[in-house]
Write an enzyme that holds these catalytic residues in place. Structure first.
Site, PDB file in Angstrom:
ATOM      1  N   GLY A 153       0.798  -1.221   0.000  1.00 29.46           N
ATOM      2  CA  GLY A 153       0.000   0.000   0.000  1.00 29.46           C
ATOM      3  C   GLY A 153       0.824   1.261   0.000  1.00 29.46           C
ATOM      4  O   GLY A 153       0.301   2.354  -0.240  1.00 29.46           O
ATOM      5  N   LEU A 154       2.128   1.170   0.289  1.00 27.77           N
ATOM      6  CA  LEU A 154       3.082   2.269   0.182  1.00 27.77           C
ATOM      7  C   LEU A 154       2.711   3.476   1.042  1.00 27.77           C
ATOM      8  O   LEU A 154       3.149   4.592   0.771  1.00 27.77           O
ATOM      9  CB  LEU A 154       3.224   2.728  -1.286  1.00 27.77           C
ATOM     10  CG  LEU A 154       3.497   1.612  -2.310  1.00 27.77           C
ATOM     11  CD1 LEU A 154       3.586   2.198  -3.711  1.00 27.77           C
ATOM     12  CD2 LEU A 154       4.773   0.873  -1.962  1.00 27.77           C
ATOM     13  N   CYS A 155       1.902   3.286   2.062  1.00 23.93           N
ATOM     14  CA  CYS A 155       1.457   4.396   2.928  1.00 23.93           C
ATOM     15  C   CYS A 155       0.839   5.520   2.112  1.00 23.93           C
ATOM     16  O   CYS A 155       1.023   6.702   2.415  1.00 23.93           O
ATOM     17  CB  CYS A 155       2.622   4.931   3.769  1.00 23.93           C
ATOM     18  SG  CYS A 155       3.165   3.784   5.046  1.00 23.93           S
ATOM     19  N   ASN A 156       0.125   5.157   1.052  1.00 23.35           N
ATOM     20  CA  ASN A 156      -0.539   6.150   0.209  1.00 23.35           C
ATOM     21  C   ASN A 156      -1.894   5.586  -0.210  1.00 23.35           C
ATOM     22  O   ASN A 156      -2.087   5.198  -1.373  1.00 23.35           O
ATOM     23  CB  ASN A 156       0.320   6.473  -1.014  1.00 23.35           C
ATOM     24  CG  ASN A 156      -0.116   7.744  -1.716  1.00 23.35           C
ATOM     25  OD1 ASN A 156      -1.280   7.902  -2.066  1.00 23.35           O
ATOM     26  ND2 ASN A 156       0.820   8.655  -1.913  1.00 23.35           N
TER      27      ASN A 156
END
Length: 804
Positions: free
Chosen positions: A408-411
Site C-alpha cells: 500500500g506504500l502508505c498512500n
C-alpha cells in the site's frame, strides 16, 4: 517563491547529466557504499543508504569531543548548543530559507513534524478545518481525526476550484474557524509532483476573504533527490516537514520549518516539555511561563537528539563532497528514471500484451522533471492478461538481491485511485484477511498493492538494466503457449507415490515418511504436517525461513515408539546446549519426567502468515534456549492443534481449476499414536459452498492442505537449469517443500508440467488385490491409516513455489 530547480525536456535532461557522471557514481558506490555490493537497491523513497565516510567521520567527531546537555551551562553543554545552532542555520540554508523569515524545529521525522502541527491546531477553541489531497501520505491523512471537519480533494481541479471560490467569496467565506491545507509536493507512491503555486494562491485567497487557512507541505519524498527553494517567503508554505535520513541515509532525524509570520497558531499548544518554559509552579498556585526567544525554543520538548544533530552537520559536508548539490542529483536521477520508465514500458509478451502496467498521472512526464520525480509505480500482468502477485515478484527479486517496496506504500488515496478500489472494496478485502505486506495480495481478480521503484543519488545504470532484465527473465512470456500440450485425461499413464513427506515445524526441514508406514489424511492435510511453529518471544509472530534462513538446519522427525517429536540442529551450538531436543507428541505429561519440556495448557495469541491464531506455547526454558541459540533469535516452540477449532483456511492465488468438492478422507477407528489431542476429533464435512469460498481448513501451511509435485516436471526444470548454468546444482524436490512427490510408472515417457491440467487425483491402494493392476510399482507408503480401496483429492490451484 517555493520552487523546484529542474530541466524541462528529455534532451536537456540527458545533457544535464555531467560527462562521466555514471563513472563517478560507480566509483562512489565502490568506495562509500560497501553494503550495496552485488545489490540492486531501488527503495530510496523509503530510506537511502548512508556513505561509509559519514559514519567514520561522525564517530571520530564523537570520540574527540564531549557534548553535554544543552540545557546546562557547562563547557560541554555550551559546545553542544553552538553546534546545534550552527547545524540549524545550515539546514535552513540548505532550503535557501532566510533565518529572518523562517525557523527550524528538530523532530524525529516528517511524521513527528506533522503531529506537532496537528497538536497545536487541535487546541484551538473552535477546533479547525482540515483539507488534504488524495495523494497525501498516511501521516497527513491521519490529521483529519483531530479536525472538527475535513475534506479530501480527489483531483487537482478540486483544489483549484476551492481556491478560486475562496478568492471570490470575500466576507461570505465559510471558513470561520482556523484551517489547515496539506499536501505532498511529490507523491511518495509514483513520484508525481504537485503544484507549488498552490501555496501563494492560498495565501492570496485568504487575504481576499479574511480567513485563516494555513498550508502544510510534505517535502519528504521530494528532498530525497531534488532541491526545494524557500527563498521567497510570500510564496513559501507556512509549515514544511521532511526527514534528513531520506536525503543522507543517516542520522535518523527530521525537521519542521516554520514561516515565522505563521507561528502564532502553534503557540496555542498547551503541552510543554523540559527546555520550553522559563518558570513553572506545581503546588498551591499553578502557572508557567513559556520561552519567547524563538519558535524552536517553544516547540522542542526535552533534550534534543544531540548526537544525531552533530552527525547531521557531518552529513551536509559529506553529501556536498560526494554529489555537489541536490540539483546535480536531480539531473542524474531524472535521467535514470526516464531510462527505466522507457525500458519497462517497452516490455511485451509474445502476444503483444504489455508486461508492466505503469501508474503515471496524465499531467506527468518522465521527460519533464518539474512534473515527475524518480519513482516508478507499476504492477505486472502475465500473457493471459492476469495480475501477477506482488509477493511473488518480491520473493523472486530477493533471490537476485534486488530490493524495492511493494504493498500500500502508505498512500491509500493513490493506491485506491490507480487500482479502482472503492471504500467497500477495501473494507471487504480487510475483512477477508488482507493486510499490507502479506502474501494474499490478489483479491477478486485485482491487486491490492503496487510495486514501487525509487532511485537515489548513488543509483546507476546497472540498477536500471538489472531490474529490466529481472522482469524480462521471470515475467515476460516469449512463447505464450501452454507448457504442456498433453493431458493425461484418458491416457494410459500411471503415477505412483515416490516419496511422502511432512514438515512438522513450519519453515524447518522435512521428514520423509518411512516406506510402508500407513499415514492419516485429515481435512487440514497430512497428520503432523506443519502442526508446530517457532514464534518470536516478543512479537509472538511465527518465524519463517525467508527471514531466518538457518531454520533449514533444524530437522524434525516423528518417533512413534517413544511418542516424541525429535528436533536435530545441524549447525553449531554452544557446548552447553545439545544439538538434539525432544518434545512429547501428546499433551498428556504424565508419562514423562518433570524435567521433560511441557506444553502450556492455555492457548496464546500469535500471528502466522498475517493470520491471527491461538496456539499452545511451550513453557520449558530448555526448548526456548535450544531454538534461541540455534537461530540467534529469541523464540520458542508453539503448537497449533488440528480439529474443528481451526481458524486458518486455504488461500488460493488463482481461480480453482473447476467446481471443487471437499477432500474425502476415510478415518481410522484406531487412535493415532501420540496424537495431540490424544484422539483428534474428525473435522466436520465441508459443504460445496465452503470450497467455493476458499475456506478449506489448514494448520500452519502457507496456502493449502497438501502440496504435490511431479518428478517429470522437476527433471525438466533441472534440465533447463543445466542448460542455462552448467555449474549449477540440480534442485531437489525438497526445495519445493512438497508433501507428495509423484513419479510416472515406466515405460511411459515423461510428461512434464501436466499437473497444470489436472483437476483431481485418485490414489489406489495397491495392497488391495482388486486394484493391484492400477499401478506398476507399489507405493512406499499409504495415504490412509485404514487401507481404503481409493482416495480422491482435488487439485485446488497452482502453488506459487512451482510458478516461480
Amino acid at each position: 517563491m517555493a520552487t523546484i530547480n529542474t530541466s524541462n525536456d528529455g534532451a536537456h535532461l540527458q545533457a544535464a547529466v555531467p560527462p562521466g557522471y555514471s563513472d563517478t557514481i560507480d566509483n562512489i558506490r565502490f568506495e562509500e557504499y560497501p553494503m550495496l555490493k552485488d545489490t540492486v537497491y531501488l527503495d530510496h523513497a523509503g530510506i537511502t543508504p548512508y556513505p561509509k565516510s559519514l559514519i567514520e567521520q561522525s564517530s571520530k567527531q564523537l570520540m574527540q569531543n564531549l557534548f553535554g546537555n544543552p540545557h546546562s551551562n557547562s563547557p560541554s553543554s555550551q559546545l553542544s548548543t553552538r553546534h546545534i545552532e550552527d547545524v540549524r542555520l545550515r539546514a535552513l540554508r540548505f532550503l535557501k530559507a532566510d533565518p529572518e523569515f523562517f525557523d527550524l524545529v528538530f523532530v524525529a521525522n516528517a511524521t513527528a513534524g506533522i503531529k506537532l502541527v496537528m497538536e497545536a491546531f487541535r487546541e484551538h477553541k473552535e477546533g479547525f478545518w482540515y483539507g488534504y489531497h488524495r495523494d497525501a501520505h498516511t501521516s497527513l491523512i491521519g490529521v483529519r481525526e483531530a479536525a472538527s471537519e475535513h475534506r479530501c480533494f480527489g483531483e487537482d481541479e478540486e483544489v483549484n476550484n476551492w481556491m478560486q471560490d475562496l478568492s471570490a467569496s470575500g466576507a461570505a467565506c465559510h471558513h470561520r474557524r482556523i484551517g489547515l491545507f496539506a499536501y505532498p509536493v511529490q507523491s511518495n507512491l509514483n513520484g508525481r509532483r504537485l503544484p507549488l503555486s498552490w501555496l501563494g494562491r492560498l495565501r492570496f485567497a485568504c487575504q481576499s476573504c479574511n480567513c485563516n487557512v494555513y498550508s502544510l507541505l510534505d517535502a519528504a519524498s521530494l528532498l530525497s533527490t531534488s532541491p526545494l527553494n524557500l527563498s521567497d517567503p510570500s510564496q513559501a508554505p507556512d509549515y514544511t516537514v521532511f526527514s534528513f535520513h531520506k536525503i543522507f541515509g543517516f542520522p535518523d532525524l527530521g525537521a519542521l520549518v516554520i514561516r515565522k509570520e505563521s507561528g502564532l497558531p502553534l503557540a496555542t499548544r498547551k503541552y510543554f516539555g523540559g527546555g520550553t518554559v522559563e518558570s513553572v509552579t506545581c503546588t498551591s498556585e499553578i502557572w508557567h511561563i513559556r520561552k519567547q526567544d524563538s519558535l524552536h525554543d517553544q516547540l522542542e520538548d526535552g533534550t534534543l537528539p544531540i548526537h544525531s544533530i552533530m552527525a547531521l552537520g557531518t552529513a551536509f559536508d559529506i553529501h556536498k563532497q560526494l554529489y555537489g548539490s541536490l540539483e546535480r542529483i536531480s539531473s542524474h536521477t531524472s535521467f535514470l528514471s526516464n531510462r527505466l520508465y522507457e525500458c519497462l514500458s517497452s516490455l511485451r509478451h509474445a502476444n503483444g500484451l504489455p508486461v508492466c502496467v505503469i501508474y503515471k498521472n496524465t499531467t506527468s512526464s518522465y521527460h519533464d522533471s518539474s512534473t515527475q520525480g524518480p519513482i516508478i509505480a507499476f504492477n505486472i500482468r502475465n500473457s493471459n492478461d492476469q495480475w501477477v502477485s506482488n509477493a511473488e515478484v518480491e520473493k523472486l527479486a530477493a533471490i537476485r538481491n534486488i530490493q524495492f517496496r511493494t504493498g500500500g506504500l502508505c498512500n491509500p488515496g493513490g493506491v485506491a485511485s490507480f487500482l479502482a478500489l472503492e471504500p467497500q472494496d477495501v473494507r471487504r478485502n480487510f475483512l477477508a484477511g488482507q493486510r499490507c505486506g502479506n502474501e494474499n495480495d490478489i483479491r477478486g481478480g485485482r491487486p491490492t498493492g503496487i510495486i514501487r521503484l525509487s532511485l537515489g543519488a548513488m543509483s546507476n545504470m546497472h540498477d536500471v538494466t538489472a531490474m529490466t532484465r529481472f522482469i524480462e527473465e521471470f515475467f515476460v512470456d516469449h512463447q505464450c503457449q501452454p507448457r504442456s500440450g498433453i493431458s493425461l485425461s484418458g491416457a494410459n499413464v500411471d503415477f505412483y507415490v515416490e516419496t511422502l513427506s511432512i514438515y512438522p515445524i513450519k519453515s524447518c526441514g522435512g521428514w520423509q515418511i518411512p516406506s510402508g508406514l500407513a499415514w492419516d489424511v485429515r481435512a487440514e492435510g497430512l497428520a503432523w504436517d506443519r502442526e508446530w511453529c517457532l514464534i518470536h518471544q516478543g512479537t509472538r509472530a511465527a518465524l519463517s525461513q525467508k527471514r531466518i534462513p538457518q531454520m533449514v538446519l533444524l530437522h524434525p522427525s516423528i518417533d512413534f515408539e517413544n511418542g516424541i517429536l525429535r528436533v536435530r540442529y545441524d549447525g553449531k551450538l554452544p557446548p552447553s546446549i545439545p544439538n538434539v531436543i525432544t518434545v512429547p507428541l501428546s499433551s498428556d505429561s504424565a508419562p514423562f519426567e518433570d524435567s521433560r519440556p511441557q506444553c502450556s495448557k492455555a492457548l496464546c495469541p500469535s500471528r502466522v502468515c498475517g493470520d491471527s491464531v491461538s496456539a499452545y506455547t511451550y513453557t520449558s526454558p530448555d526448548i526456548a534456549t535450544f531454538f534461541t541459540a540455534a537461530l540467534s533469535t529469541p523464540c520458542t516452540l508453539a503448537r497449533f492443534p488440528p480439529g474443528p477449532s481451526s481458524t486458518r483456511h486455504s488461500k488460493f492465488h488463482s481461480p480453482p481449476l473447476r467446481h471443487q468438492t471437499p477432500i474425502q478422507s476415510p478415518r481410522s477407528e484406531q487412535p493415532i499414536p501420540g496424537a495431540f489431542p490424544p484422539t483428534p476429533p474428525p473435522s466436520p464435512p465441508l459443504p460445496d459452498s465452503t470450497i467455493n469460498q476458499n475456506k478449506l481448513p489448514i494448520l500452519l501451511s502457507n496456502e493449502s492442505p497438501i502440496l504435490t509435485i511431479s518428478r517429470s516436471s522437476l527433471d525438466r526444470l533441472n534440465e533447463t537449469i543445466a542448460l542455462k548454468s552448467p555449474q549449477a546444482k540440480p534442485a531437489p524436490a525438497s526445495v519445493f517443500r512438497a508433501n507428495i512427490v509423484l513419479a510416472q510408472s515406466p515405460p511411459a515417457p515423461p510428461v512434464p508440467y501436466d499437473e497444470d491440467n489436472w483437476s483431481s487425483l485418485t490414489f489406489l491402494n495397491t495392497s488391495d488385490p482388486e486394484s493391484s493392476d492400477a499401478s506398476i510399482d507399489p507405493p512406499p507408503s499409504s495415504l490412509s491409516s485404514s487401507s481404503p480401496k481409493s482416495m480422491d483429492l482435488d487439485v485446488l490451484a497452482p502453488c506459487r513455489r512451482c510458478q516461480m
